[in-house]
Design a protein around this motif. Structure first.
Motif, PDB file in Angstrom:
ATOM      1  N   LEU A 195      -2.921 -11.163  -2.276  1.00 32.11           N
ATOM      2  CA  LEU A 195      -3.207 -10.866  -3.679  1.00 32.11           C
ATOM      3  C   LEU A 195      -4.384  -9.899  -3.696  1.00 32.11           C
ATOM      4  O   LEU A 195      -5.302 -10.028  -2.884  1.00 32.11           O
ATOM      5  N   PRO A 196      -4.358  -8.904  -4.595  1.00 35.29           N
ATOM      6  CA  PRO A 196      -5.388  -7.849  -4.520  1.00 35.29           C
ATOM      7  C   PRO A 196      -6.799  -8.349  -4.851  1.00 35.29           C
ATOM      8  O   PRO A 196      -6.982  -9.058  -5.831  1.00 35.29           O
ATOM      9  N   GLN A 197      -7.760  -7.980  -4.011  1.00 35.66           N
ATOM     10  CA  GLN A 197      -9.176  -8.238  -4.354  1.00 35.66           C
ATOM     11  C   GLN A 197      -9.608  -7.284  -5.450  1.00 35.66           C
ATOM     12  O   GLN A 197     -10.497  -7.566  -6.235  1.00 35.66           O
ATOM     13  N   SER A 198      -9.000  -6.110  -5.442  1.00 37.74           N
ATOM     14  CA  SER A 198      -9.124  -5.146  -6.535  1.00 37.74           C
ATOM     15  C   SER A 198      -8.059  -4.094  -6.263  1.00 37.74           C
ATOM     16  O   SER A 198      -7.575  -3.986  -5.137  1.00 37.74           O
ATOM     17  N   PRO A 199      -7.667  -3.312  -7.273  1.00 33.88           N
ATOM     18  CA  PRO A 199      -6.633  -2.301  -7.011  1.00 33.88           C
ATOM     19  C   PRO A 199      -7.216  -1.037  -6.388  1.00 33.88           C
ATOM     20  O   PRO A 199      -6.672   0.057  -6.557  1.00 33.88           O
ATOM     21  N   GLN A 200      -8.319  -1.167  -5.653  1.00 34.47           N
ATOM     22  CA  GLN A 200      -9.081  -0.012  -5.188  1.00 34.47           C
ATOM     23  C   GLN A 200      -8.203   1.096  -4.584  1.00 34.47           C
ATOM     24  O   GLN A 200      -8.247   2.236  -5.018  1.00 34.47           O
ATOM     25  N   LEU A 201      -7.399   0.725  -3.574  1.00 35.35           N
ATOM     26  CA  LEU A 201      -6.672   1.798  -2.888  1.00 35.35           C
ATOM     27  C   LEU A 201      -5.546   2.351  -3.746  1.00 35.35           C
ATOM     28  O   LEU A 201      -5.268   3.551  -3.717  1.00 35.35           O
ATOM     29  N   PHE A 202      -4.937   1.499  -4.548  1.00 33.90           N
ATOM     30  CA  PHE A 202      -3.875   2.008  -5.427  1.00 33.90           C
ATOM     31  C   PHE A 202      -4.440   3.013  -6.427  1.00 33.90           C
ATOM     32  O   PHE A 202      -3.824   4.023  -6.723  1.00 33.90           O
ATOM     33  N   LYS A 203      -5.635   2.706  -6.953  1.00 32.56           N
ATOM     34  CA  LYS A 203      -6.142   3.656  -7.952  1.00 32.56           C
ATOM     35  C   LYS A 203      -6.522   4.970  -7.279  1.00 32.56           C
ATOM     36  O   LYS A 203      -6.354   6.039  -7.869  1.00 32.56           O
ATOM     37  N   GLN A 204      -6.982   4.902  -6.041  1.00 34.27           N
ATOM     38  CA  GLN A 204      -7.273   6.148  -5.330  1.00 34.27           C
ATOM     39  C   GLN A 204      -5.976   6.923  -5.068  1.00 34.27           C
ATOM     40  O   GLN A 204      -5.939   8.146  -5.196  1.00 34.27           O
ATOM     41  N   LEU A 205      -4.903   6.190  -4.723  1.00 35.13           N
ATOM     42  CA  LEU A 205      -3.624   6.869  -4.475  1.00 35.13           C
ATOM     43  C   LEU A 205      -3.094   7.497  -5.766  1.00 35.13           C
ATOM     44  O   LEU A 205      -2.483   8.568  -5.743  1.00 35.13           O
ATOM     45  N   LEU A 206      -3.357   6.826  -6.903  1.00 36.66           N
ATOM     46  CA  LEU A 206      -2.934   7.410  -8.188  1.00 36.66           C
ATOM     47  C   LEU A 206      -3.658   8.725  -8.449  1.00 36.66           C
ATOM     48  O   LEU A 206      -3.126   9.619  -9.110  1.00 36.66           O
ATOM     49  N   MET A 207      -4.872   8.852  -7.923  1.00 37.67           N
ATOM     50  CA  MET A 207      -5.604  10.126  -8.071  1.00 37.67           C
ATOM     51  C   MET A 207      -4.921  11.199  -7.233  1.00 37.67           C
ATOM     52  O   MET A 207      -4.778  12.341  -7.658  1.00 37.67           O
ATOM     53  N   VAL A 208      -4.467  10.806  -6.030  1.00 34.16           N
ATOM     54  CA  VAL A 208      -3.739  11.770  -5.190  1.00 34.16           C
ATOM     55  C   VAL A 208      -2.471  12.206  -5.930  1.00 34.16           C
ATOM     56  O   VAL A 208      -2.043  13.357  -5.848  1.00 34.16           O
TER      57      VAL A 208
END
Ligand code: ASP
Length: 590
Positions: A195-208
């Protein structure tokens, strides 16, 4: 019999409604039987309305409700009229309903505690019957504020041009910091989601991907030891932007917070907020989330302590440490017991003891007053800037530890002096910036990221990464409100080679970096824009807005500090067949 649907709620009727016939639905808040006349206070989440059943006017009604007790659900139809004995304390207190017809919708067992605002009942019982606890107005109000915050958040970020994107709840386990909650995969036995500790990497990927302004109100999960202000699952307002620097994120946050304070509390905050570097926050307040409502700052007396004649101080200085003091203004009257409590508190924060002095009626006394000369004592009093009537507490030794000890004492003294009650209705917000990028973990014998490993170093400090990593500062910022970390974020690394370098600084081999974060490293090779963001602790914001220290007051169905849900009993064991399907064998249950 079918119940008659309400035409108005229990909180709305006013004198102007006198003469109207209405139907109310609600819970019996109180019932008073005076023989010929029965009063029923009917409650819903909007308020309480007094209903009168007068057997001289409607003889058939009284017997039909003779069994009705508190918390039964009833409907009442009747005429609104002015009260003979008004109750000015409630908004509906000037009117009442004279019942023409009434019906029982549902009965209720005697509740394990009264449904009143001011409840002494222990929290365990309240959590077991959370649905009854939530019937109490004091708690319901918190959820109204919570709801307002959802609405303002969505409106604000929509107006600022953000797109809300949902990110997965079943994700890859990449523990960095807290432990993950794992979810076993049935289809791929022996494999786990986290379960996500935070969506940190997904939000960075959304920036890409080019989303450039992302937000989400999102549940996050951390398997940590819980405290009063933590829950294993909590809500964040998660934000990320492209082509921005730290100033843009800070300005956006200040606009958002100003709007929330204005709309929820009708308070006008002065912007921009004060900014304090991590180093200053530690030096002055002994905390990276200083409560600026409290009085007093820590003073550094390392230089003058070298010659103080007090061995605890001189030894600390000789071994490269510091000597720091906190002057508790007007606290020379503290009792021995209070000072012992402070000493104990200092110990729990890692101090060996707590040197102290009192300056009272021209006389200096204290734990080391007899160990050194009067003139040296006077010099110390002067150096710390104490006045007659003050108590001075000291910490000597390693810098960070000494700061933390005095920060904790500053808080404790404020509690002992009743300062928190005095500042209860005020708000002190600030930014803490220039955090160290890394910290050394003695446990893991390696550098670990202080914020997270995707945080960019400050450009001025990039060279330090190879020469003296401990001194490299991060482009990270925390929003601190009344001593709580209300939001935290950073500018991220957007270059593949820098991210690789940081992973290797953190002691990760290339293979390990690829296994854990290969997908991020790959994405950073496809034109990642400069980006950064922030995440607000939604529950904490609500806590500050409603003025509670207990996160359970703002979460509808919370867990205890041992992670239990007392209402439904989870976590529970599961059937062997469920484990078999997942290919899981439980070692031992404790
Ligand atoms: N993802 C971070 C956190 O949960 C916040 C951020 O850097 O945006 O703490």
């Amino acid at each position: 019999m079918e119940f008659q649907k309400r035409t108005i709620t229990c909180g709305e009727l006013r004198p102007k409604d006198a003469g109207r016939t209405v139907i109310l639905n609600g819970w019996v808040n109180a019932r008073r039987d005076y023989g010929g006349v029965i009063f029923i206070d009917l409650r819903d989440r909007n308020g309480v309305t007094q209903c009168v059943v007068d057997s001289s006017a409607t003889p058939l009604l009284a017997p039909s409700i003779k069994d009705v007790r508190n918390e039964w659900v009833v409907w009442v139809k009747g005429l609104v009229r002015m009260r003979e004995n008004p109750n000015p304390n409630i908004p509906t207190g000037l009117i009442e309903i004279i019942a023409e017809d009434i019906g029982i919708i549902n009965s209720a067992d005697v509740t394990p505690f009264e449904i009143v605002d001011d409840l002494g009942t222990n929290e365990e019982l309240r959590l077991e019957y959370r649905y009854l606890d939530l019937r109490r107005r004091v708690l319901q109000k918190n959820f109204e504020v919570r709801n307002t915050l959802y609405q303002i958040t969505h409106q604000f970020f929509a107006e600022e041009g953000f797109t809300e994107v949902e990110t997965p709840v079943l994700t890859k386990s990449t523990p960095e910091g807290a432990r993950d909650y794992l979810v076993p995969s049935r289809v791929n036995k022996g494999r786990f989601y986290a379960l996500p500790q935070s969506p940190q990497l997904f939000k960075q990927l959304l920036m890409v991907s080019g989303f450039d302004k992302y937000m989400q109100i999102v549940k996050c999960f951390r398997d940590e030891d819980l405290r009063a202000d933590r829950q294993p699952e909590f809500t964040q307002i998660d934000v990320e932007m492209s082509f921005v620097d730290q100033e843009d994120i800070i300005a956006l946050t200040e606009r958002f917070i100003a709007r929330v304070w204005h709309e929820v509390l009708d308070v006008k905050l002065t912007m921009p907020l004060r900014r304090i570097s991590y180093e200053d926050a530690m030096n002055l307040y002994g905390s990276d989330k200083p409560d600026l409502r409290l009085s007093g700052e820590i003073v550094d007396v390392t230089a003058s302590s070298a010659t103080s004649g007090f061995s605890v101080f001189t030894n600390a200085v000789e071994s490269g440490g510091v000597v720091k003091a906190f002057v508790a203004s007007g606290s020379a009257s503290f009792s021995r017991k209070q000072i012992d409590e402070l000493t104990e508190h200092a110990r729990t924060y890692g101090a060996k003891g707590m040197p102290w002095l009192k300056y009272s009626n021209g006389e200096i006394t204290g734990s080391f007053a007899k160990a050194i000369d009067q003139s040296e004592l006077q010099a110390i009093i002067k150096n710390v800037g104490a006045a007659d009537g003050d108590l001075i507490v000291f910490a000597a030794g390693e810098w960070e530890r000494s700061c933390i000890v005095l920060g904790a004492l500053r808080q404790k003294i404020a509690i002992q002096n009743g300062e928190f009650e005095r500042v209860a209705d005020s708000y002190a917000l600030c930014w803490v910036t220039e955090f160290p990028l890394l910290e050394y973990s003695d446990e893991e014998k390696r550098w670990v990221a202080r914020h997270h490993p995707f945080t960019s170093p400050m450009s001025a400090d990039v060279a330090l990464l190879t020469t003296d990593p401990s001194r490299a500062r991060a482009m990270a910022y925390d929003l601190v409100i009344n001593g709580y970390e209300a939001a935290g974020g950073s500018i991220r690394i957007h270059k593949n080679e820098v991210q690789n370098e940081i992973f290797s600084l953190l002691g990760m081999s290339n293979d390990e970096a690829q296994t854990k974060f290969g997908f991020l490293l790959k994405a950073l090779r496809y034109g990642a824009p400069p980006h950064g963001g922030i995440a607000f602790g939604f529950d904490r914001l609500v806590m500050v807005l409603v003025g509670t220290d207990n996160i359970r007051d703002v979460v509808a169905f919370p867990k205890t500090t041992s992670g239990l849900s007392l209402m439904d009993g989870c976590p529970t064991p599961v059937a062997q067949s469920q484990l078999d399907q997942l290919g899981i064998q439980v070692k031992a249950s404790s």
